[in-house]
Scaffold this active site. Sequence first.
Site, PDB file in Angstrom:
ATOM      1  N   GLU A 177      -3.651 -17.024  49.043  1.00  0.00           N
ATOM      2  CA  GLU A 177      -3.825 -16.898  50.488  1.00  0.00           C
ATOM      3  C   GLU A 177      -5.253 -16.416  50.698  1.00  0.00           C
ATOM      4  O   GLU A 177      -5.610 -15.322  50.273  1.00  0.00           O
ATOM      5  CB  GLU A 177      -2.826 -15.906  51.079  1.00  0.00           C
ATOM      6  CG  GLU A 177      -2.969 -15.746  52.584  1.00  0.00           C
ATOM      7  CD  GLU A 177      -2.346 -14.456  53.077  1.00  0.00           C
ATOM      8  OE1 GLU A 177      -2.999 -13.776  53.904  1.00  0.00           O
ATOM      9  OE2 GLU A 177      -1.234 -14.119  52.650  1.00  0.00           O
ATOM     10  N   CYS A 179      -4.488 -10.402  57.966  1.00  0.00           N
ATOM     11  CA  CYS A 179      -4.818 -11.802  57.692  1.00  0.00           C
ATOM     12  C   CYS A 179      -4.402 -12.703  58.844  1.00  0.00           C
ATOM     13  O   CYS A 179      -4.874 -13.843  58.939  1.00  0.00           O
ATOM     14  CB  CYS A 179      -4.160 -12.256  56.403  1.00  0.00           C
ATOM     15  SG  CYS A 179      -2.379 -11.965  56.338  1.00  0.00           S
TER      16      CYS A 179
END
Length: 516
Positions: free
Chosen positions: A245, A282
């Site tokens: 990620e 995020c």
Amino acid sequence: MGAAPVWSVDPRTGTRREQVAVEATVEELEKTVRAAHAARAALADRTARAALLRTAAGLLDEAAEHVIEAADAETALGPVRLTGELARTTGQLRAFADAVDEGSFLDIRIGRPDADRTPPWPDLRRWRIPLGVVAVYAASNFPLAFSVPGGDTASALAAGCPVVIKAHPDHPATSELCVSVLRRAAHQVGLPEDLIALVHGFDAGVELVRHPLVAAAGFTGSVRGGRALFDAAAARPVPIPFHGELGSLNPVVVTEAAAAERAEGIGIGLAGSMTLGEGQFCTKPGFVLAPAGDAGDRLLKSLTAAVSETEPGVMLDHRMRDAFVAGVAERAALDGVETPVTPGAGGEHTVSAGFLTVPAGLLATEGPHDLLLEECFGPVTVIARYESRAEIEAVLARLPGNLTATVHLAGDEADADSTGFPAAAELLESLVPLAGRVLVDGWPTGVAVTPAQYHGGPYPAATSTFTSVGLTAIERWLRPVTYQSVPAALLPPELRDDNPLGLPRLVDGRQEGLEG
């Protein structure tokens, strides 16, 4: 490689707290990975796996005071935030234990032979088996839920894979404390402690993904760091899956009707989401398409008031702080960019939140303003003011892949019986190719750990199509194997006709083994 001291640093002052470890040498890394590999057979027992996960959760709860104190000292995230994060972490461990007990993650599919078909079908029995040792790269912004005891570790152990974790340098003391808890849990349930190990050091992290006994890797972090490890994983003589990620802009589109209907509420909600955790999530909404004109002005006025009330905060480390200050300054210097609330340095060790505005037309084609389409880690967002639907479409067409994408609609736009619905549906569909999670009238920060969750997206949001959050994250660490025409006595119990373990499975296209 190795032998250098690893220090715990206070981000509130930038001073060293204590030396907690040394960076792993080549020899130490080799020994650690080989020990994890040798211990993998102990995880074949699913009952022991589930017990390990539940015991780890219980021991973390017992150590909560010490864990939260250590994490706060190294991250400045605060006891309230970290208490919630620890609850999420232990919840993940218990949820994966339940998934191990239930067994559907094995994806058992049995097709009995059929000689009358043309061509005939043989007896085929398929399930999933663990890959082997998993390298886990801890995240900076979640010292618990995405680090040593986090989702990558929990899902890998649930799959039956040992883990070797590369500690993040921002919270080494927390990492050491948490790995000691996990190893103690293994010991308590009669499993080898070597199933869970921790290494420190940049070089150790690079060598870890290259080690021939490492079968897969999970990473949460920057595009630059993740891409380097992804390339290293692919360049091995035997490439391995790398589930990374990386970065995400998390675009938001506010329709003109939505701004006219509730500009003030949208402004307040955006401020709360983009500044949450000092903008270090995020899923922070880092780019917003908002209308020009009166409705958009009202939204900006509300956003200005809410962001202006946000106190300066401490980022995870001074390197990130410096990168944030430099990044917003570079963006603010672009022609046509304005700063209604100037983000940047809030003090010697803090940052202040703010936002930038720019005409959306400047982003419709390639140019220097493309910098505004890149993630800036910290409490800032970019508001692109559009004049038409065509400008929205032109900008969306230029966005990279994201974890999330959001649209805010007016009430009647979301009504299937209204004349506005076709346009709203088209707008929503235009966001689907951009992200792994699409929201309507909400904010993307906050990722529920549920069976239906998907936390990933097109590159650079992620390097694979799997999720890193939610129960299906376990699928990253498994591979399918089919047994063809194997005598029953040689089959694993999970694949035998009598289903002695009572597992859910698909037999000749029909579901079996599910209660209720």
